[in-house]
Design a protein around this motif. Structure first.
Motif, PDB file in Angstrom:
ATOM      1  N   LEU A  69      -6.327   6.106  -8.799  1.00  0.00           N
ATOM      2  CA  LEU A  69      -6.988   6.457 -10.057  1.00  0.00           C
ATOM      3  C   LEU A  69      -7.285   7.950 -10.067  1.00  0.00           C
ATOM      4  O   LEU A  69      -7.949   8.467  -9.174  1.00  0.00           O
ATOM      5  N   GLU A  70      -6.778   8.620 -11.069  1.00  0.00           N
ATOM      6  CA  GLU A  70      -6.942  10.068 -11.159  1.00  0.00           C
ATOM      7  C   GLU A  70      -8.145  10.410 -12.048  1.00  0.00           C
ATOM      8  O   GLU A  70      -8.245   9.966 -13.185  1.00  0.00           O
ATOM      9  N   GLY A  71      -9.055  11.192 -11.499  1.00  0.00           N
ATOM     10  CA  GLY A  71     -10.157  11.714 -12.296  1.00  0.00           C
ATOM     11  C   GLY A  71     -11.276  10.727 -12.595  1.00  0.00           C
ATOM     12  O   GLY A  71     -12.181  11.030 -13.379  1.00  0.00           O
ATOM     13  N   ARG A  72     -11.241   9.554 -12.024  1.00  0.00           N
ATOM     14  CA  ARG A  72     -12.309   8.592 -12.260  1.00  0.00           C
ATOM     15  C   ARG A  72     -12.325   7.551 -11.145  1.00  0.00           C
ATOM     16  O   ARG A  72     -11.434   7.495 -10.308  1.00  0.00           O
ATOM     17  N   LYS A  73     -13.370   6.728 -11.149  1.00  0.00           N
ATOM     18  CA  LYS A  73     -13.510   5.642 -10.184  1.00  0.00           C
ATOM     19  C   LYS A  73     -13.148   4.301 -10.837  1.00  0.00           C
ATOM     20  O   LYS A  73     -13.116   4.178 -12.064  1.00  0.00           O
ATOM     21  N   LEU A  74     -12.909   3.299 -10.014  1.00  0.00           N
ATOM     22  CA  LEU A  74     -12.727   1.943 -10.514  1.00  0.00           C
ATOM     23  C   LEU A  74     -14.000   1.525 -11.237  1.00  0.00           C
ATOM     24  O   LEU A  74     -15.109   1.780 -10.762  1.00  0.00           O
ATOM     25  N   ARG A  75     -13.849   0.850 -12.383  1.00  0.00           N
ATOM     26  CA  ARG A  75     -15.007   0.432 -13.190  1.00  0.00           C
ATOM     27  C   ARG A  75     -15.095  -1.097 -13.186  1.00  0.00           C
ATOM     28  O   ARG A  75     -14.121  -1.769 -13.515  1.00  0.00           O
ATOM     29  N   GLY A  78     -20.424   1.134  -2.566  1.00  0.00           N
ATOM     30  CA  GLY A  78     -19.047   1.342  -2.130  1.00  0.00           C
ATOM     31  C   GLY A  78     -18.265   2.321  -2.973  1.00  0.00           C
ATOM     32  O   GLY A  78     -17.043   2.456  -2.799  1.00  0.00           O
ATOM     33  N   GLY A  79     -18.911   3.000  -3.901  1.00  0.00           N
ATOM     34  CA  GLY A  79     -18.243   4.037  -4.681  1.00  0.00           C
ATOM     35  C   GLY A  79     -17.615   3.583  -5.977  1.00  0.00           C
ATOM     36  O   GLY A  79     -16.876   4.328  -6.623  1.00  0.00           O
ATOM     37  N   VAL A  80     -17.913   2.357  -6.423  1.00  0.00           N
ATOM     38  CA  VAL A  80     -17.353   1.824  -7.669  1.00  0.00           C
ATOM     39  C   VAL A  80     -18.320   2.079  -8.824  1.00  0.00           C
ATOM     40  O   VAL A  80     -19.536   1.928  -8.672  1.00  0.00           O
ATOM     41  N   LYS A 129      -8.720   3.370  -6.003  1.00  0.00           N
ATOM     42  CA  LYS A 129      -7.470   2.736  -6.402  1.00  0.00           C
ATOM     43  C   LYS A 129      -7.742   1.520  -7.278  1.00  0.00           C
ATOM     44  O   LYS A 129      -8.809   0.913  -7.202  1.00  0.00           O
ATOM     45  N   MET A 130      -6.760   1.173  -8.082  1.00  0.00           N
ATOM     46  CA  MET A 130      -6.863  -0.042  -8.885  1.00  0.00           C
ATOM     47  C   MET A 130      -6.621  -1.252  -7.992  1.00  0.00           C
ATOM     48  O   MET A 130      -5.762  -1.234  -7.117  1.00  0.00           O
TER      49      MET A 130
END
Length: 504
Positions: free
Chosen positions: A75-81, A101-103, A391-392
């Protein structure tokens, strides 16, 4: 303006030819399309709706480019949502783990002061495992009484050590603590009611539609948030479960009254909990009196005869009235409780946890620990699968959570299911069950399994002896069943109690 529109149309056609975005007829300004490899993304274009969540600005554009991102893509420029629907123990623990965990995490819950009709018992292992402060635990129960249909009382807990106890909590305090901890770690807590979700393609994002109550409105305002994954933690009547066609399952109705009793009677329940069994209090479960901070919770539940739940509650109150008389009802609660895991617990990038997944054990009716644990395990799988939100990820990560869950707890659910079928089927069987509870070996095995959440292997010789005692006890109870037994022709409770409960 016409020249600008023509240039935008030409740019869009070129992007479509390269596999980056689907062609469309533009009616406004088109956002610039990033140069992304078609092997990773397949683009779709959808109209942009009004977007509003707690702590975020509202955004409105004529057209937005939405990319369907394949699992494993960076994922470029953002985190998993991830959106977590439901703020009980399962949702709160999932949100906490995701945020840590950074999500990018959104927890959507309508009733932030929810008081679920729950006994509120938690095992000792949960205190350390979930780092729970002792101040949110009302009572430390070290003694229990099992009370048979004929009112035979058996004291349980003599095998507990001085450091072992069962925690009793109020759900409004317990759940609030977990949500606040998740928020401090970065989760966005949204006071909203989930309505529905939309997904344009299998690899595309979800648009979550909900009614927002952030401004204190009683009606709620329509709002949306876009996410990549959904965790359904929204209870037995889960809307998320319905959306993924998780399958039907039977459920119990739990009914509970909070009763403030005189201080001398409260002293009796200082570190004691009671469980009543019998056709009068429940045809397939048990009634309970569990101590809280300044009151007791008196309740019962049933699957097979839900319409008679208030009558079973009356009987539970009658059975315990000597110890609770003079008390004042301060709250009445009722709620559905799942009876077994759902046939389907995930679909695509949607996972179910807690009551939504059906993680309540038979026989004991325990759900708090398993709710919190499933929320954490699902979130851990997502954090790991997404490389801390970079990552997705999707169904593969969710399947990893389900596989680990089943390996760890399948035996527990199966054993308790068998015990319920054996001992809760009739009053003679319940009498046998209470009789067996007097055995020290049974108590040790039961408490060790409950307190530490493992199926404890027993001594083979003692297991054989226990089997013999179980069979003989059931046969003896059936043989001794007579007309003068208190377990025969039981009533549901006094008329005075019935009138009080029906009025409540």
């Amino acid at each position: 303006m016409a020249a600008t529109m023509q240039m935008n149309k030409q740019a869009t056609r070129q992007a479509a030819q390269q596999g980056r975005v689907a062609p469309f007829k533009a009616t406004g300004v088109v956002r610039k399309v990033a140069q992304l490899p078609s092997s990773t993304f397949s683009g779709v274009t959808v109209p942009q709706r009004q977007f509003a969540v707690s702590g975020a600005r509202s955004v409105s554009r004529a057209v937005q480019q939405v990319f369907a991102v394949k699992d494993g893509a960076t994922l470029e420029g953002r985190k998993l949502r991830v959106a977590v629907i439901g703020g009980g123990p399962s949702g709160a623990c999932a949100a906490e783990t995701l945020a840590k965990g950074g999500v990018e995490t959104y927890l959507i819950e309508r009733k932030l002061d929810n008081c679920k009709p729950c006994g509120g018992a938690i095992p000792l292992c949960m205190v350390e495992e979930f780092d729970l402060p002792l101040e949110i635990i009302d009572r430390r129960v070290t003694k229990m009484k099992m009370i048979s249909p004929s009112n035979r009382e058996v004291d349980v807990g003599k095998t507990l050590s001085e450091t072992e106890w069962i925690g009793m909590c109020r759900r409004e305090v317990f759940d609030d603590y977990l949500r606040n901890r998740a928020q401090k770690l970065g989760a966005n807590i949204v006071n909203g009611l989930f309505m529905r979700s939309e997904q344009q393609s299998a690899d595309g994002p979800f648009t979550i539609h909900y009614n927002s109550y952030e401004d204190g409105s009683k009606m709620g305002k329509p709002a949306t948030v876009e996410v990549d994954m959904i965790i359904g933690a929204d209870g037995a009547n889960s809307r998320i479960a319905k959306e993924i066609d998780a399958g039907e399952y039977d459920y119990a109705i739990a009914f509970q009254e909070r009763i403030r009793i005189p201080d001398d009677k409260m002293k009796y329940y200082e570190n004691l909990a009671e469980m009543y069994v019998g056709d009068d209090v429940s045809p397939d479960f048990y009634g309970w009196v569990f101590p809280k901070y300044d009151h007791v919770a008196v309740g019962t539940g049933t699957v097979v005869n839900k319409t008679a739940i208030k009558q079973y509650q009356q009987a539970t109150r009658d059975r315990s009235k000597v110890k609770t008389e003079g008390g004042k009802i301060i709250r009445v609660e009722a709620h559905p409780i799942p009876e077994h895991p759902r046939p389907r617990r995930c679909k695509g990038r949607v996972a179910l946890v807690g009551d939504a997944a059906g993680y309540v054990t038979k026989c004991s009716g325990e759900g708090i620990y398993f709710a919190a644990k499933s929320g954490r395990m699902a979130a851990e799988a997502i954090v790991e699968g997404s490389a801390n939100g970079t990552k997705m990820c999707g169904e593969e990560a969710i399947r990893n959570y389900l596989d680990k869950w089943d390996r760890k707890y399948w035996a527990t659910y199966k054993v308790l299911d068998i015990l319920q079928k054996v001992f809760y089927r009739s009053n003679p069987a319940r009498e046998a069950f209470v009789e067996l509870c007097e055995d020290s070996y049974v108590q040790k095995m039961t408490f060790d399994s409950y307190l530490y959440k493992t199926v404890v292997p027993g001594n083979p010789l003692d297991d054989v002896k226990l089997l013999v005692r179980t069979v003989s006890s059931i046969l003896r109870s059936n043989a001794l069943r007579s007309a003068n037994s208190k377990s025969v022709n039981v009533s549901f409770g006094s008329k005075a109690n019935e009138e009080r409960v029906m009025a409540a």
